[in-house]
Scaffold this active site. Structure first.
Site, PDB file in Angstrom:
ATOM      1  N   ASP A  17       0.825  -1.223   0.000  1.00 37.22           N
ATOM      2  CA  ASP A  17       0.000   0.000   0.000  1.00 37.22           C
ATOM      3  C   ASP A  17       0.852   1.263   0.000  1.00 37.22           C
ATOM      4  O   ASP A  17       0.472   2.276   0.577  1.00 37.22           O
ATOM      5  CB  ASP A  17      -0.948   0.015   1.207  1.00 37.22           C
ATOM      6  CG  ASP A  17      -1.967  -1.108   1.176  1.00 37.22           C
ATOM      7  OD1 ASP A  17      -2.702  -1.194   0.175  1.00 37.22           O
ATOM      8  OD2 ASP A  17      -2.017  -1.887   2.135  1.00 37.22           O
ATOM      9  N   ASN A  42      -5.272 -10.130  -4.287  1.00 38.32           N
ATOM     10  CA  ASN A  42      -5.422  -9.911  -2.847  1.00 38.32           C
ATOM     11  C   ASN A  42      -5.076  -8.510  -2.409  1.00 38.32           C
ATOM     12  O   ASN A  42      -5.319  -8.141  -1.257  1.00 38.32           O
ATOM     13  CB  ASN A  42      -4.556 -10.914  -2.068  1.00 38.32           C
ATOM     14  CG  ASN A  42      -3.111 -10.932  -2.532  1.00 38.32           C
ATOM     15  OD1 ASN A  42      -2.840 -10.821  -3.719  1.00 38.32           O
ATOM     16  ND2 ASN A  42      -2.185 -11.114  -1.612  1.00 38.32           N
ATOM     17  N   HIS A  45      -4.388  -1.826  -6.396  1.00 39.26           N
ATOM     18  CA  HIS A  45      -3.640  -0.625  -6.725  1.00 39.26           C
ATOM     19  C   HIS A  45      -4.638   0.455  -7.138  1.00 39.26           C
ATOM     20  O   HIS A  45      -5.501   0.223  -7.984  1.00 39.26           O
ATOM     21  CB  HIS A  45      -2.663  -0.892  -7.859  1.00 39.26           C
ATOM     22  CG  HIS A  45      -1.496  -1.739  -7.461  1.00 39.26           C
ATOM     23  ND1 HIS A  45      -0.529  -2.156  -8.350  1.00 39.26           N
ATOM     24  CD2 HIS A  45      -1.123  -2.231  -6.257  1.00 39.26           C
ATOM     25  CE1 HIS A  45       0.384  -2.872  -7.703  1.00 39.26           C
ATOM     26  NE2 HIS A  45       0.030  -2.936  -6.445  1.00 39.26           N
ATOM     27  N   ARG A 144       2.542 -29.037  -7.462  1.00 37.65           N
ATOM     28  CA  ARG A 144       2.549 -29.431  -8.873  1.00 37.65           C
ATOM     29  C   ARG A 144       1.237 -30.107  -9.266  1.00 37.65           C
ATOM     30  O   ARG A 144       1.209 -31.011 -10.098  1.00 37.65           O
ATOM     31  CB  ARG A 144       3.767 -30.333  -9.185  1.00 37.65           C
ATOM     32  CG  ARG A 144       5.082 -29.678  -8.852  1.00 37.65           C
ATOM     33  CD  ARG A 144       6.279 -30.570  -9.115  1.00 37.65           C
ATOM     34  NE  ARG A 144       6.271 -31.768  -8.299  1.00 37.65           N
ATOM     35  CZ  ARG A 144       6.656 -31.812  -7.019  1.00 37.65           C
ATOM     36  NH1 ARG A 144       7.071 -30.719  -6.415  1.00 37.65           N
ATOM     37  NH2 ARG A 144       6.624 -32.946  -6.351  1.00 37.65           N
ATOM     38  N   THR A 305     -10.652  -5.173   1.427  1.00 35.02           N
ATOM     39  CA  THR A 305     -11.303  -5.535   2.683  1.00 35.02           C
ATOM     40  C   THR A 305     -12.051  -4.388   3.348  1.00 35.02           C
ATOM     41  O   THR A 305     -12.929  -4.625   4.177  1.00 35.02           O
ATOM     42  CB  THR A 305     -10.256  -6.046   3.687  1.00 35.02           C
ATOM     43  OG1 THR A 305      -9.334  -4.966   3.978  1.00 35.02           O
ATOM     44  CG2 THR A 305      -9.488  -7.226   3.120  1.00 35.02           C
ATOM     45  N   ARG A 307     -10.933  -2.713   5.613  1.00 31.54           N
ATOM     46  CA  ARG A 307     -10.546  -2.649   7.017  1.00 31.54           C
ATOM     47  C   ARG A 307      -9.565  -1.491   7.214  1.00 31.54           C
ATOM     48  O   ARG A 307      -8.768  -1.174   6.327  1.00 31.54           O
ATOM     49  CB  ARG A 307      -9.914  -3.968   7.470  1.00 31.54           C
ATOM     50  CG  ARG A 307      -8.634  -4.353   6.750  1.00 31.54           C
ATOM     51  CD  ARG A 307      -8.211  -5.767   7.096  1.00 31.54           C
ATOM     52  NE  ARG A 307      -7.034  -6.171   6.318  1.00 31.54           N
ATOM     53  CZ  ARG A 307      -6.623  -7.408   6.187  1.00 31.54           C
ATOM     54  NH1 ARG A 307      -7.290  -8.383   6.776  1.00 31.54           N
ATOM     55  NH2 ARG A 307      -5.560  -7.703   5.461  1.00 31.54           N
ATOM     56  N   ASP A 337       2.134  14.708   1.756  1.00 30.42           N
ATOM     57  CA  ASP A 337       1.135  15.733   2.089  1.00 30.42           C
ATOM     58  C   ASP A 337       0.309  15.382   3.320  1.00 30.42           C
ATOM     59  O   ASP A 337      -0.245  16.272   3.977  1.00 30.42           O
ATOM     60  CB  ASP A 337       0.199  15.954   0.902  1.00 30.42           C
ATOM     61  CG  ASP A 337      -0.538  14.680   0.509  1.00 30.42           C
ATOM     62  OD1 ASP A 337      -1.769  14.630   0.627  1.00 30.42           O
ATOM     63  OD2 ASP A 337       0.130  13.708   0.073  1.00 30.42           O
ATOM     64  N   GLY A 416       5.300  12.110  -3.712  1.00 31.53           N
ATOM     65  CA  GLY A 416       3.857  12.170  -3.865  1.00 31.53           C
ATOM     66  C   GLY A 416       3.240  13.157  -2.890  1.00 31.53           C
ATOM     67  O   GLY A 416       3.473  13.080  -1.686  1.00 31.53           O
TER      68      GLY A 416
END
Length: 426
Positions: A17, A42, A45, A144, A305, A307, A337, A416
């Site tokens: 994240d 899972n 982005h 396998r 999620t 959460r 920021d 960023g």
């Protein structure tokens, strides 16, 4: 004669994240091929650009560069239903998806993988996964006994799977009191996937090498971050694949000397989703300021999620450790920021254990016991949102950046300062 090619591996420098979607979207116009090299659906982005807000789980974040090709690589485990839905989602929003391809060697994530994952999470001592079936899919790959996308078109492989693998899987489902696999329904799914992916599968090794040999630029996109690496992360609080930069070479089938650049993507403050030790975790009052309410694009809640994320103070030992393994040539530092309103910022410069400063990154057991050693920096308490040059950042913000750069000896090239693609100071 082989032409020189720019090959960049972009990876998470913390525990996931970090803002990889934003940065990869920002730099993607410089690349001809963007490859997602590990993980599954899972972790999401987030990309915010002129086309809108997009949450993607499998498709590389460089898909908005219409001149580039996107490849979901061999190291991934792919839920076909998720990918079909994601392609349709982008189509509906006017994004060209004709440039999206899938490695024929990528493994298929089946519905039973999700069912088993959900049941595993009910055990005592859970890892707190997203319950998307990632671990069971990778486990079947290691046994396998799983199917790859190329096997969809091999009747003998399908028959072996039905005769040999499904009985084993059904015994596991029976143990959990889950309805067993209906073989007829299984075949219907196979036929659906065969039809949908027929024109999207490529032989991945020759495909990637073809770009490199022609001097084209290639960007490998990782998922999660090194702290979640199966071998090198905080085991067992890890994912089931390898977010390390070197794994891009393994999964793509290219020599390590092909890589010319390793871009580490970090946050101004680390987060943790799920269980595990987190030495620099903030008190809840401070964390909630950064976390937000969940109503804004950049609030700290999981895409899959929903959460709330755990939030910590900047952790230089973690960045040193991930740099030691990944070998960053440059860094992107996202979410600067979010510290705009803080009057003081704690920065962890080392860990101590039993009164001794550690000169190594601790084991998971030790990580529960370490004490972070902090320096306190003055905040800048002014907005950085509209700043596009690093030199124009407030003095205290530049000082914060310089401390990180000097500590790990890597330049922070991108800063960023907001969720949008263009919210970057150079």
């Amino acid at each position: 004669m082989i032409c020189l090619s720019k090959v960049t591996v972009a990876v998470g420098a913390q525990g996931g994240d970090e803002g990889k979607g934003k940065i990869i979207d920002y730099i993607s116009n410089s690349y001809d091929l963007i490859v997602r090299f590990q993980g599954g659906d899972n972790a999401g982005h987030t990309v915010v650009n002129d086309k809108g807000v997009f949450h993607m789980r499998l498709i590389p974040s460089g898909v908005f560069n219409s001149n580039a090709t996107c490849l979901i690589g061999t190291g991934t485990v792919v839920n076909p239903e998720t990918l079909i839905a994601e392609i349709n989602y982008l189509n509906e929003r006017g994004v060209n998806t004709n440039n999206i391809f899938v490695s024929s060697k990528a493994h298929i994530l089946f519905p039973h993988h999700i069912q088993i994952d959900v049941e595993n999470e009910k055990k005592q001592g859970v890892i707190d996964t997203t319950k998307r079936g990632i671990g069971p899919a990778y486990a079947d790959r290691a046994l396998r006994e799983n199917l790859r996308f190329e096997n969809l078109y091999e009747s003998e492989a399908i028959e072996r799977y039905v005769l040999n693998s499904i009985p084993r899987i059904n015994s596991i489902l029976d143990f959990y009191n889950i309805p067993q696999i209906d073989v007829q329904e299984f075949h219907k799914k196979i036929e659906k996937w065969k039809y949908f992916f027929k024109e999207r599968l490529v032989e991945p090794v020759s495909y990637v090498h073809n770009y490199i040999s022609k001097g084209k630029s290639v960007l490998f996109e990782g998922q999660l971050g090194l702290q979640r690496d199966l071998d090198l992360g905080q085991y067992p609080y890890v994912t089931s694949s390898y977010p390390a930069a070197a794994y891009a070479c393994v999964s793509a089938g290219i020599p390590v000397f092909s890589v010319t650049n390793v871009l580490g993507i970090a946050r101004a403050y680390p987060i943790l989703a799920g269980h595990g030790p987190f030495p620099t975790e903030m008190d809840e009052e401070k964390a909630q300021i950064l976390r937000g309410t969940g109503q804004n694009i950049d609030d700290e809640y999981g895409i899959n999620t929903r959460r709330p994320r755990r939030i910590g103070w900047p952790d230089i030992p973690l960045l040193k450790y991930t740099n030691q393994i990944n070998g960053y040539t440059e860094l992107a530092l996202c979410k600067l920021d979010k510290f705009d309103q803080f009057d003081k910022i704690q920065v962890c410069t080392s860990y101590s254990l039993s009164g001794n400063i550690l000169d190594y990154y601790p084991s998971t057991a030790e990580m529960w016991k370490v004490t972070p050693q902090y320096i306190i920096l003055d905040g800048w308490q002014s907005s950085t949102r509209n700043i596009r040059k690093k030199i124009d950042l407030p003095y205290n913000a530049r000082k914060f950046i310089e401390i990180i750069e000097n500590s790990i000896n890597v330049e922070i090239k991108y800063v960023g300062v907001g969720p949008h693609r263009d919210d970057v100071a150079l």
